[in-house]
Scaffold this active site. Structure first.
Site, PDB file in Angstrom:
ATOM      1  N   GLU A   1      87.753  34.520  37.816  1.00  0.00           N
ATOM      2  CA  GLU A   1      86.917  34.688  39.020  1.00  0.00           C
ATOM      3  C   GLU A   1      86.279  33.320  39.273  1.00  0.00           C
ATOM      4  O   GLU A   1      86.595  32.654  40.247  1.00  0.00           O
ATOM      5  CB  GLU A   1      85.853  35.772  38.787  1.00  0.00           C
TER       6      GLU A   1
ATOM      7  N   ASP B   1      81.140  45.214  44.048  1.00  0.00           N
ATOM      8  CA  ASP B   1      79.728  45.633  44.118  1.00  0.00           C
ATOM      9  C   ASP B   1      79.374  45.864  45.593  1.00  0.00           C
ATOM     10  O   ASP B   1      78.695  45.038  46.218  1.00  0.00           O
ATOM     11  CB  ASP B   1      78.833  44.530  43.527  1.00  0.00           C
TER      12      ASP B   1
HETATM   13  N1  ADE Z   1      79.227  42.344  37.239  1.00  0.00           N
HETATM   14  C1  ADE Z   1      79.185  42.969  38.430  1.00  0.00           C
HETATM   15  N2  ADE Z   1      79.977  42.349  39.315  1.00  0.00           N
HETATM   16  C2  ADE Z   1      80.540  41.298  38.662  1.00  0.00           C
HETATM   17  C3  ADE Z   1      81.450  40.283  39.031  1.00  0.00           C
HETATM   18  N3  ADE Z   1      81.968  40.188  40.267  1.00  0.00           N
HETATM   19  N4  ADE Z   1      81.796  39.372  38.102  1.00  0.00           N
HETATM   20  C4  ADE Z   1      81.288  39.448  36.878  1.00  0.00           C
HETATM   21  N5  ADE Z   1      80.430  40.380  36.484  1.00  0.00           N
HETATM   22  C5  ADE Z   1      80.061  41.300  37.374  1.00  0.00           C
HETATM   23 ZN    ZN Z   2      83.621  42.884  38.972  1.00  0.00          ZN
END
Ligand code: ADE
Ligand code: ZN
Length: 340
Positions: A205, A284
């Site tokens: 990410e 999220d």
């Molecule tokens: N916890 C909640 N969303 C997250 C994300 N996108 N990357 C890492 N940890 C997370």
């Molecule tokens: Zn995540």
């Protein structure tokens, strides 16, 4: 760019398309309205005047910016009923989005480290999972470890899950990625595997392609969460394609957390072109401005993906799920019938 009529038709097609959501943090589905309600119910003062002021604070430059506010928001979750209400609110939204199956992460350490018993978290969520099932939505739970904490803390958390293993499908790895490589959790993931749990990890990410190699080679994960930075390394892309690993990609999250500069440049088309089994997810949704259909529409409306890609992504979401073959076949048949 498709014309307006074609776009409207594609919007309608996405809206009711049967699909699975495989990357959703239940704490990240806590809408400001529910946060205020729970704060009031539990006698907690929020450091924001109103729902609007809270939403206005959702302006992030990177993952850590978001995590700081996300962990603060989770502080209103205190009782078993709070976790039930949180779960049901997401499940109702998911059903409205055509989601037929959801695999959701929860972050037990965020709660147990505040003195909330693991039982409150899992019992509340489990009651919601059973009620969702009555509405036709299947749900599997993934116990996620916070990677900014120690390996020992992850072992402790896995121990708390022990009496409830029949309610869990797997474990995940989330929170601050850079500086906390997958290899830090090699032993705890091996232990989770011994217990029959599936394994997922957020990788690539913000972290480098090396973290994705570690997730594959050291953790032996079944699924990669995000995986965006795999595209920097063609040999890694080939590895992931050959291994048939699903990627759970989250377009609006990527944009809000500046993983991609511009949604017009989102890598989903490149991932599909490379033969990666990409899926679309909301991560999220309360913090990133949309549920799963909004994530599909962010790409269709920009002309980045068309009807066939949408179908591929929905089929990938079913094939990449930790479901048995019979349920997968039934959901794939629903997609075929819907596509006509
Ligand atoms: N916890 C909640 N969303 C997250 C994300 N996108 N990357 C890492 N940890 C997370
Ligand atoms: Zn995540």
């Amino acid at each position: 760019m498709p014309d307006a009529a074609a776009l409207t038709a594609l919007d309608a097609f996405v809206a009711k398309l049967p699909k699975a959501e495989l990357h959703l943090h239940i704490e990240g589905s806590l809408e400001p309205e529910l946060m205020f309600q729970l704060a009031q119910r539990n006698g907690i003062d929020l450091p924001f005047e109103s729902v609007e002021a809270l939403r206005a604070a959702y302006d992030f430059s990177n993952l850590q910016d978001f995590l700081d506010i996300y962990y603060q928001g989770a502080n209103v979750l205190r009782t078993e009923d709070d976790f039930y209400d949180l779960g049901m609110a997401y499940f109702r939204r998911a059903i409205d989005n055509g989601v037929r199956h959801a695999e959701i992460f929860f972050d037990p350490q965020t709660h147990t480290d505040r003195g909330i018993p693991y039982a409150f978290v899992i019992d509340g969520l489990w009651r919601a999972v059973q009620d969702a099932q009555k509405l036709g939505l299947s749900v599997l739970l993934i116990h996620s470890f916070l990677r900014h904490l120690s390996e020992e803390a992850a072992f402790d958390s896995l121990k708390m899950a022990e009496p409830y293993l029949d309610r869990l499908v797997g474990v995940g790895l989330d929170s601050s990625e850079v500086g906390h490589p997958p290899s830090k959790f090699a032993r705890v993931f091996a232990k989770a595997r011994e217990k029959g749990l599936k394994l997922c990890a957020h990788a690539g990410e913000e972290g480098p392609p090396e973290y994705i190699y570690e997730a594959l080679d050291i953790l032996h994960i079944d699924r990669i969460d995000h995986g965006n930075r795999s595209l920097e390394d063609p040999a890694l892309v080939a590895r992931i394609v050959k291994a048939g690993r699903t990627l759970t990609v989250c377009p609006l999250s990527n944009h809000k957390l500046c993983v991609v500069k511009d949604l017009d440049l989102h890598p989903i088309p490149a991932m599909l072109k490379a033969g990666l089994k990409a899926t679309i997810n909301s991560d999220d949704p309360a913090y990133f401005g949309g549920y799963v259909n909004d994530n599909y529409l962010a790409l269709t409306r920009r002309g980045l993906i068309g009807r066939e890609d949408v179908l591929t992504l929905a089929r990938n979401s079913i094939n990449g799920a930790f479901l048995d073959d019979a349920r997968k076949a039934a959901l794939l048949a629903e997609i075929d019938a819907y596509a006509g």
